[in-house]
Design a protein around this motif. Sequence first.
Motif, mmCIF file in Angstrom:
data_model
loop_
_atom_site.group_PDB
_atom_site.id
_atom_site.type_symbol
_atom_site.label_atom_id
_atom_site.label_comp_id
_atom_site.label_asym_id
_atom_site.label_seq_id
_atom_site.Cartn_x
_atom_site.Cartn_y
_atom_site.Cartn_z
ATOM 1 N N GLU A 1 0.856 -1.180 0.000
ATOM 2 C CA GLU A 1 0.000 0.000 0.000
ATOM 3 C C GLU A 1 0.897 1.237 0.000
ATOM 4 O O GLU A 1 2.108 1.123 0.239
ATOM 5 N N ILE B 1 -6.291 -1.938 1.070
ATOM 6 C CA ILE B 1 -6.779 -1.966 2.449
ATOM 7 C C ILE B 1 -5.966 -3.008 3.208
ATOM 8 O O ILE B 1 -5.980 -4.179 2.857
ATOM 9 N N ASN B 2 -5.247 -2.554 4.230
ATOM 10 C CA ASN B 2 -4.414 -3.460 5.037
ATOM 11 C C ASN B 2 -3.481 -4.308 4.172
ATOM 12 O O ASN B 2 -3.284 -5.490 4.415
ATOM 13 N N GLU C 1 -13.723 4.363 -0.273
ATOM 14 C CA GLU C 1 -12.591 4.310 0.647
ATOM 15 C C GLU C 1 -12.535 5.634 1.399
ATOM 16 O O GLU C 1 -12.554 6.708 0.796
ATOM 17 N N ASN D 1 -6.878 3.531 6.063
ATOM 18 C CA ASN D 1 -8.071 3.714 5.258
ATOM 19 C C ASN D 1 -9.126 2.668 5.610
ATOM 20 O O ASN D 1 -8.806 1.532 5.945
ATOM 21 N N ARG D 2 -10.402 3.079 5.508
ATOM 22 C CA ARG D 2 -11.523 2.201 5.826
ATOM 23 C C ARG D 2 -12.508 2.205 4.662
ATOM 24 O O ARG D 2 -12.585 3.172 3.899
ATOM 25 N N TYR E 1 -11.120 -8.271 5.007
ATOM 26 C CA TYR E 1 -10.641 -6.947 4.616
ATOM 27 C C TYR E 1 -11.484 -6.331 3.502
ATOM 28 O O TYR E 1 -11.373 -5.132 3.234
#
Length: 756
Positions: free
Chosen positions: A296, A432-433, A459, A466-467, A495
């Motif tokens: 990421e 994400i993750n 996002e 980030n979620r 995720y």
Amino acid sequence: MSKAGRATPAVRRHVASEGWQSSEFETPEDRLLAMTLAESLAEVAARFPAAVAVVDRTGPVSFAELTDIVGGLAAQIAEAPAPPGPVALLQSVGVDAVAAWFACALAGRPFLLLEAENPPERNCMLMERAGARLLLSDFALDPIYADRHLLSLRPDGRRARIKPDQGIAAVAPSMIFPTSGSTGDAKLITYAARTLQIKVQASISLMGVQVGDCVLIAGSPGNYGFLHHALVFMLSGGALFLADIREGGLTAIFSAILEHGVRHVRFTPSLFRAAAAHPSGQAAFAALKGVRFSGEPLLAADLNLAHRVLDLGCRIQNVYGSTESSLFIWTDNRSVAVPPGTVPIGKIYPLSEFRIEDGDGLSVPQGDLGELVISSVGHALGDCHLGQLDGSRFPPDLRGGGLRIYRTGDIVRMEADGQLSVAGRHDRLVKINGQRVSLDEIESHLQAMPGVAQAAVMERPGASGNRLVAFVVATAGASSGDEPGVRLARRLPRYMVPARFVWRNVMPLLPGGKVDRKALLASLPPDDIAHAEVANGDPIEDLAAIWGRILKLPHFAPDTDFFSLGGDSLLMMELQLAVEARFCKGFPRENFITNPTLRRLVGLLGLAPNAAPRLLERGKVEISFRLVRGANGTAQGVAICMPGLGGSAAAERIANSPLLAAHDLWACDARLRRGTIVQHGQYLEAAVAVATAISSGEGPKADVLIGYSVGGYISWLVARLLDNGPCAPAHVITIDTRPLHWMRRYRGSRLADLLL
């Protein structure tokens, strides 16, 4: 050695006129690029036979030992009565998972990497698309695999010499990596061994890996990034340290560095932030010699944090790339300040070229934004569809030379120093993750659900990472009380399940009729709510304060799922660390995730008054007790042997040994309805029946509970049920037992209730 991208002068003039940029790094030897993985492993093993190749929970494994494990596993795969096609790998973190990478190709089959955390339905779907009918796994598998008529194979531990020149050729399809695609569907990206070798052999030099270096990769072994970094170290004569970060958390990382001599770690930036913020990590990080970031975007703030916690001599690198195409690498120079924003991705790997294009396909001037397009001989072969290879996403470069084109979808710019920086995505793929996630794929699953008329997934950046947020419009007459997150969790990895679901009456639209996604995000309230976390003497209030601070929520119900409130694996690690700091004790991850609520956590930590042991209703499994033998001399107590796999206790084995000779030995047998005791929840019913019989006086009161294999686990369950009561046993003995509550299949709500 030649420079990557060298060509005839005529071609070089053509490249320059079209804005193509070649790699400045040296190309690895052709001999190395032409090797299969097995040939590379055999060469390293011949040079360093006694050197450590892998360290897992059983201890170190030398290169000579690893090649024998590979040979035995290859023979086992070759003998499997399955139709031709890939072998799906669904394995726990251990040396067998590494050996399988080499063994499949030797056995003449490509491998398909699967994530252990995936829902079984998703893994079955990926196997079907890849044409894989054989599953190599050491897990207790969900019945769905058998229902789909998939053949499962468990490593049997045999050893054999390898013949590295056999199996799949270096240029043939040999490995498949699932990843979320930009069209709302999963992609199955297919490599030849040569594709991987182009990246791995170049990385050995560019990452400065030396013989004997040991690396820990903080991530899942079920993805391409893990495999790539592992092979960079192993094929250079280094070692791979295997630790299950999902189970051991941050402590596993710190222990690997401080206690086992690991000096190199590959992180996603999100996990690094969590680890570096903890006081226990300071000594560990100070000992590192190399940290590689990937998975990421790396932020300038992350780099500044790395400067504070890592030694001045530690090499810091940012490795960028999609699974489909070439890599870029950037190496930190502490004398040069990095401006705010994202850290550059650096320069392209050998045997690849790139250019930056505008919307019309023309090269943009230096400093302008455009889409990153890569031309290379090292792209993936294509995408796998029902066992067939589709290379349409990698069209030939009209300049020839075996080059093919890949449009990454990343929006980049060329900086003045020749480094590339990423500004965003052209499509709707996000990280994400550390996992690549297609927002379109999540939306397609949401919109296929009953009661959902429209769905938009976005996002949302946050201080702790980030979620994903899902905005949902219900169909007429449908109840918004339905739980789409629960249904998504049965189909998608954790995720990919949004942290928050927002129900709306209508979607805001742009003039052209598209959903106004900016307006949706703007409608959300701020989530940077501060929380005081001051110990006030009330442990339950202190725990609630920790919970609220980590989730950034001012209010929450005690029975609301941690993950539905925005929690994820990283935040759960933060929760574990904060709980340990406040209460001087931790909580079992496997017991928490079956019912991840604040009320559950209160019980796990023993913060509420202990109630009397609560038994489930007696199950349908019938049990009976029998005296196997009396004690040798005066009895020091009673020992009960628990039911085994077929229902009968293996008490005779114990009776013929000196073990527990001073105890009266009883056997408890179970009459099963069907199958084995681990099927249909019968092990739970047996444990409840035994505990109920002992506590009610129907069975003998045991001083010792003992069991072989699954019987050992039942002994443990019975002891938990009787804990703190008058019939609690003094000792529990388990023989050759792997706790079932560590296995995916048995993390059910009934087990969670039983362990309360």
